[in-house]
Design an enzyme around this catalytic site. Structure first.
Site, PDB file in Angstrom:
ATOM      1  N   ASP B 308     -48.568 -35.417  62.602  1.00 31.30           N
ATOM      2  CA  ASP B 308     -48.744 -36.791  62.099  1.00 31.30           C
ATOM      3  C   ASP B 308     -47.558 -37.252  61.266  1.00 31.30           C
ATOM      4  O   ASP B 308     -46.818 -36.436  60.717  1.00 31.30           O
ATOM      5  CB  ASP B 308     -50.028 -36.869  61.252  1.00 31.30           C
ATOM      6  CG  ASP B 308     -49.982 -35.887  60.086  1.00 31.30           C
ATOM      7  OD1 ASP B 308     -49.559 -34.730  60.311  1.00 31.30           O
ATOM      8  OD2 ASP B 308     -50.363 -36.266  58.967  1.00 31.30           O
ATOM      9  N   GLU B 309     -47.429 -38.557  61.168  1.00 30.44           N
ATOM     10  CA  GLU B 309     -46.540 -39.221  60.218  1.00 30.44           C
ATOM     11  C   GLU B 309     -45.130 -38.646  60.170  1.00 30.44           C
ATOM     12  O   GLU B 309     -44.633 -38.316  59.109  1.00 30.44           O
ATOM     13  CB  GLU B 309     -47.142 -39.149  58.796  1.00 30.44           C
ATOM     14  CG  GLU B 309     -48.483 -39.827  58.682  1.00 30.44           C
ATOM     15  CD  GLU B 309     -48.988 -39.865  57.252  1.00 30.44           C
ATOM     16  OE1 GLU B 309     -49.277 -40.948  56.751  1.00 30.44           O
ATOM     17  OE2 GLU B 309     -49.095 -38.771  56.631  1.00 30.44           O
TER      18      GLU B 309
END
Lengths: 513, 513
Positions: B308-309
């Protein structure tokens, strides 16, 4: 030497030292920030085996002074959490290596803390205890430090609500500990309210036997109350009882039939009850007896009478109340009825030599304001506008509006509570002096012993510094942050379940799960 | 008799009874609500002196089955909190007054729980334990009850983040207890992240010795991890490890120089580092060795790879990464680079016979979606739109978006978590079967052992019922409320510091302050 006068002016001073070390030090500072503070890199070892608190020769208080003897014992354990026994703290040995000499210029050892007491060395000892630190090898040190300290506001309170949820006495005592660490000095005990009446009255035992959540397990006996008060006394904390009326009294009605106003619907009693019935003489006879008891149980010179959020619907529905209104010439103005009621209660407590505090609602509708003394401002919105109105009327103010900490929020909200400027209104110096302090409110809708501590701490400590320290020295959130983080770790080390401010760690994490 | 099959179909049945009483009963129900539940007012006394769990004759498992033997012991203590010793629970005495007979149709006593395990009687015993109640005189009773029960979703998880704050092992074990009471069956251990790397790797010990908050006190040793896994196993809880990369890896870089991408500024290295460097073969050699270790330490067949991210700024600044992009034909599209990286990690874990889970970001930018298996949806907004996209691609989904419980809120927010309908999107039956469950996320920015428990419970229990029970039977918040309140009191009775839902009280308040 810690000298404790009318206000604390403490100078921490090292008397006898055998070994002196110099070196890098780890003083992260003190919370709340002292008024004046000079520390030097001169570092002295402090060893629990060779450490004593002693009374100075000039001290008005000497050994046997219960408040100080207890404070010495408590702070010895706080300074040396690894030390198993505090025995012999007050004794003398052949190796007096490090002595903290305490001098008091008055000998008030047995009384209760009050609005004009000195804060009795406890806050000075607290400061000293925060200055002692451990290095990586577990040795204790203190740096040479000079401190001149006193509180900005004399009233620095925390309200706990024991009606919406019952808080076991242990939870209250633990909160008193944590309050002392942040130098709070008033425990505002909102002891009863609509949901339950846990105070076991000796005059009216039915109030708790019928109005508490449970008549045996969810009550505060007289002995519980005494325990809280005497525990608080030893920390220099006042216990301010609140018996809120005429609203917020549903639970009172269970054990005192006839006290509450019967509500009417369509001309007949609906079976429900409203606020205390202000139209009956029996109400005032009951209140006089109750407050007589309360005044003798709670030694503080203040008593909180509540007076907030009175709903007029039920009064309006009741024909007897309406007749009384006419008789008294109140017309249809129920604020006059409420003012009349509170006036009577204030008179009752004045006759008992108590100063009464009321919530701001009372001030707002009360025309004869001069009969009031202290007003607690709690409504959101322009609270400084209200503060200004109250001081303009010559009354004293306690500010609570910005500090409703029962509302959960991310811990970084501490900055919101920190950046409150209680005197930032237009007014004379004399008017500003009428702002006697502030208060953190921890209402109980969503709070009981399971979440009380992490919800209070360290956010309440942010308020503590605002109320204690010089505003100019503590206006920066960024500067305060690392010091508050360090203080929060100190709270953990002392067993206070204070929640984290942000990502990071403490040397000693909370283990008490 | 509690019969435990592929799914739990438990029938609680009373075999031997000497005295039978009829009367009013205080069964407040079970949380989460069983699929089918019939209770009668027929009430039987249950006495700790005369109560035994025994294995049925037909049971594939018999005494010596570690999972069940332990469950019997644990549940005996939970059912009789006043009973001091659980000794003799599995033995027989002359007065067999109340026997709970347990039958299992398969003998998997020594393995680890997995995605297609039966939930091994633990959930049936939990239900039974919730049915036993105490009257005002302290006597225990159970009403005649028939239950047919099984979970709606096979994956019911709680994520704990041990990187932003370190959680002592005790706090994790306590959470596992509480999870079992709400029938959660997956502990998603987000064990490392940017702030710290507390996992002590045997292959790369520098990761924790240099990347943890403290190399000795803030780490999980191999023995700690084994302890968590075996403790969870006995509750029927799977432990899903997450080693999130290529982003969220700042702490990795401290113990593994060369792993992270050096960021550039104005043509020269700035001294800061970005995500894992996807351009170096050494990265994949390191990851292969790390995941080999992880795969053998954590027995579960799933592993969470994160993903993620990922911030592309640093990759974009680095000339070596840009050369690699050109060589691979990715042009300026850094999502392709990230997909390439994750593809490699997925291949590594597949070769280790692990099913990988990734955060939704990976699905969103990944063109060759067929190489993915399970996608965890976490972003706010129209999360069901995302769920639909993932199942349309034929992949399995875990839903987390609506259940970020690390964000504090008034406890009545539980209704927000309760009224989530994970399958309320347009799709075929086959597609809906791809939604394998959901997860509560307890990120660590503001959470450590001081506030973990009250922040999780009882709000997570609301999620537990959504994931376990039939949706039609549990669509009403008002109906659920008193049952959840009662369940929260049961949690307190078991020593779980679950915060209150609203004004009120429990018979046994939390005392452990």
């Amino acid at each position: 030497m810690i000298t404790c006068g009318r206000y604390i002016r403490s100078i921490l001073y090292l008397l006898l030292l055998i070994s002196v070390q110099f070196g890098p030090h780890a003083v992260e500072g003190v919370w709340p920030l002292p008024q004046a503070f000079t520390s030097s890199p001169e570092r002295y070892p402090v060893n629990s085996q060779d450490f004593y608190f002693v009374y100075g020769r000039q001290s008005a208080a000497q050994q046997g002074c219960s408040v100080l003897d207890t404070a010495f014992k408590r702070y010895f354990s706080l300074i040396f959490p690894d030390h198993n026994s505090a025995d012999g703290v007050l004794g003398f040995s052949k190796r007096k290596l490090f002595i903290a000499e305490i001098s008091v210029d008055h000998g008030d050892c047995e009384g209760y803390p009050n609005e004009d007491s000195s804060e009795r060395c406890n806050t000075g000892l607290e400061t000293f205890s925060q200055l002692v630190y451990q290095d990586d090898f577990g040795s204790y040190f203190v740096n040479k430090t000079e401190i001149d300290d006193f509180p900005r506001f004399q009233f620095r309170g925390i309200l706990l609500d024991t009606s919406r949820h019952f808080l076991p006495v242990q939870a209250i005592l633990k909160t008193l500990d944590a309050m002392a660490y942040s130098k709070f000095n008033v425990f505002h005990w909102h002891i009863v309210d609509d949901p339950s009446f846990p105070y076991q009255s000796s005059t009216f035992p039915d109030l708790s036997s019928k109005g508490a959540f449970h008549p045996m397990t969810h009550i505060y006996t007289q002995s519980d109350v005494r325990r809280v008060i005497s525990y608080a006394r030893l920390w220099g904390i006042r216990v301010l009882p609140e018996f809120d009326s005429p609203g917020h009294t549903t639970s009172w009605g269970k054990g005192q039939p006839g006290l509450l106003t019967p509500c009417y619907k369509g001309g007949t009693p609906s079976g429900t009850f409203g606020p205390v019935n202000p139209a009956l003489p029996s109400t005032y006879r009951f209140m006089a007896r109750l407050f007589k008891e309360v005044s003798s149980v709670f030694p503080d010179s203040y008593v909180h009478l509540g007076g907030d959020e009175v709903d007029f619907h039920c009064w309006r529905s009741n024909p007897d109340v309406r007749v009384f209104m006419q008789k008294m010439g109140f017309g249809g103005d129920f604020t006059k009825l409420e003012a009349f009621y509170i006036e009577n209660i204030v008179n009752i407590t004045s006759a008992l030599n108590k100063t009464s505090i009321v919530w701001q609602d009372v001030f707002d509708y009360h025309e004869r304001r001069t009969s009031l003394s202290v007003v607690e401002v709690w409504r959101a919105g322009c609270y400084l506008c209200e503060v200004r109105r109250v001081v303009k009327a010559g009354l004293r103010v306690i500010l609570a509006s910005p500090w409703y900490l029962d509302q959960p929020g991310p811990t970084h909200n501490w900055a919101r509570y920190y950046t409150v400027w209680p005197l930032a209104f237009k007014g004379s110096e004399e008017q500003k002096k009428l702002v006697i302090g502030g208060e953190v409110c921890m209402w109980g809708e969503y709070v009981d012993a399971t979440n009380l501590t992490p919800r209070l701490w360290p956010r309440a400590s942010a308020v503590a510094e605002r109320l204690w320290s010089d505003e100019k020295q503590t206006s920066s959130v960024d500067k305060a942050f690392p010091r508050l983080q360090d203080f929060r770790c100190k709270l953990l080390r002392r067993g206070i379940q204070a929640e984290p401010l942000y990502v990071g760690h403490c040397k000693h994490e909370y283990q008490g799960i």
